[in-house]
Scaffold this motif. Structure first.
Motif, short mmCIF file in Angstrom:
data_model
loop_
_atom_site.label_atom_id
_atom_site.label_comp_id
_atom_site.label_asym_id
_atom_site.label_seq_id
_atom_site.Cartn_x
_atom_site.Cartn_y
_atom_site.Cartn_z
N ASN A 156 0.83 -1.21 0.00
CA ASN A 156 0.00 0.00 0.00
C ASN A 156 0.86 1.26 0.00
O ASN A 156 0.55 2.24 -0.65
CB ASN A 156 -0.93 -0.01 1.21
N VAL A 157 1.99 1.21 0.72
CA VAL A 157 2.86 2.38 0.86
C VAL A 157 3.83 2.51 -0.31
O VAL A 157 4.03 3.60 -0.84
CB VAL A 157 3.65 2.29 2.20
N ASP A 158 4.48 1.40 -0.71
CA ASP A 158 5.54 1.47 -1.72
C ASP A 158 5.49 0.26 -2.67
O ASP A 158 6.39 -0.58 -2.66
CB ASP A 158 6.89 1.53 -1.01
N PRO A 159 4.47 0.16 -3.51
CA PRO A 159 4.36 -1.01 -4.39
C PRO A 159 5.47 -1.08 -5.44
O PRO A 159 5.80 -2.17 -5.91
CB PRO A 159 2.99 -0.83 -5.06
N CYS A 173 -1.18 -8.18 -9.69
CA CYS A 173 -1.46 -8.12 -11.13
C CYS A 173 -1.65 -6.68 -11.59
O CYS A 173 -1.15 -6.29 -12.65
CB CYS A 173 -2.70 -8.95 -11.46
N ASP A 174 -2.35 -5.89 -10.78
CA ASP A 174 -2.58 -4.48 -11.13
C ASP A 174 -1.29 -3.67 -11.15
O ASP A 174 -1.20 -2.65 -11.83
CB ASP A 174 -3.56 -3.82 -10.15
N ASN A 175 -0.30 -4.08 -10.36
CA ASN A 175 0.95 -3.33 -10.22
C ASN A 175 2.15 -4.01 -10.86
O ASN A 175 3.29 -3.66 -10.57
CB ASN A 175 1.22 -3.06 -8.73
N ASP A 176 1.90 -4.99 -11.72
CA ASP A 176 2.97 -5.70 -12.43
C ASP A 176 4.03 -6.28 -11.50
O ASP A 176 5.24 -6.16 -11.74
CB ASP A 176 3.64 -4.80 -13.48
N ILE A 177 3.57 -6.89 -10.43
CA ILE A 177 4.47 -7.56 -9.49
C ILE A 177 4.39 -9.05 -9.75
O ILE A 177 3.30 -9.63 -9.83
CB ILE A 177 4.06 -7.25 -8.02
N VAL A 211 9.66 -9.79 -1.83
CA VAL A 211 11.05 -9.45 -2.10
C VAL A 211 11.02 -8.03 -2.66
O VAL A 211 10.33 -7.75 -3.63
CB VAL A 211 11.70 -10.41 -3.11
N THR A 212 11.77 -7.15 -2.00
CA THR A 212 11.84 -5.77 -2.47
C THR A 212 13.18 -5.52 -3.11
O THR A 212 14.16 -6.21 -2.82
CB THR A 212 11.61 -4.77 -1.31
N ASN A 213 13.20 -4.54 -3.98
CA ASN A 213 14.44 -4.20 -4.67
C ASN A 213 14.62 -2.69 -4.58
O ASN A 213 14.20 -1.96 -5.47
CB ASN A 213 14.38 -4.65 -6.13
N PRO A 214 15.23 -2.24 -3.49
CA PRO A 214 15.35 -0.80 -3.29
C PRO A 214 16.25 -0.15 -4.34
O PRO A 214 17.24 -0.75 -4.75
CB PRO A 214 15.97 -0.68 -1.90
N PRO A 215 15.90 1.05 -4.77
CA PRO A 215 16.71 1.71 -5.81
C PRO A 215 18.10 2.10 -5.33
O PRO A 215 19.03 2.19 -6.12
CB PRO A 215 15.89 2.95 -6.17
N VAL A 216 18.26 2.30 -4.02
CA VAL A 216 19.55 2.72 -3.48
C VAL A 216 20.59 1.61 -3.64
O VAL A 216 21.68 1.84 -4.14
CB VAL A 216 19.42 3.12 -1.99
#
Length: 160
Positions: free
Chosen positions: A48-51, A83-87, A122-127
């Protein structure tokens, strides 16, 4: 059974085993780099915060979870959001293997509840983005599955 069916099913099994191993490597690497969110509610909050930071949603169940209506409703909502957010989404069986991989104690001596492993992001932070072949392999598998109209591919993690 034709030769094509025998050869095809054997290569499919090998592909599934390869992807399962890649998923295991990815989960361990992501945990080491603090890029995992574990738990249905924690995952929903993060999405919800950072899809945009989420690259993979792993929905895990075993046979005893199939009758859990609340869990299935959560999974349906999470799948729709992904599906809505291409995850990329994977359905996984083998909760015990997941617990081994993430070094979860199913019987906590301190009286604490073990983490809910039914949903793992699994997140992939840009930093500091995750740089691993396993992420690419799992992503490719999810993409190939979508091309075959299998929007939520299933894998089985084998106990070791």
């Amino acid at each position: 059974m034709t030769l094509e069916e025998v050869v095809g099913s054997n290569s499919t099994e090998k592909k599934m085993e390869t992807v399962s191993q890649a998923l295991e490597e990815l989960l361990v690497a992501a945990q080491r780099q603090d890029c995992l969110t574990v738990g249905v509610y924690e995952s929903a909050k993060l999405m919800n915060v950072d899809p945009d930071s989420v690259v993979l949603c792993v929905l895990a169940t075993d046979e005893e979870d199939e009758d859990d209506i609340a869990l299935q409703i959560h999974f349906t909502l999470l799948q729709a959001f992904c599906c809505d957010n291409d995850i990329n989404i994977l359905r996984v069986s083998g909760m015990r293997r997941l617990a081994q991989l993430l070094e979860e104690d199913t019987k906590d001596n301190n009286g604490n509840e073990p983490r809910d492993l039914h949903c793992i992001l699994v997140t992939n932070p840009p930093v500091q983005p995750l740089q691993c072949q396993a992420l690419q392999d799992v992503g490719s598998f999810c993409e190939e599955s979508r091309c075959r109209n299998q929007w939520v591919p299933c894998l089985e993690l084998q106990d070791r």
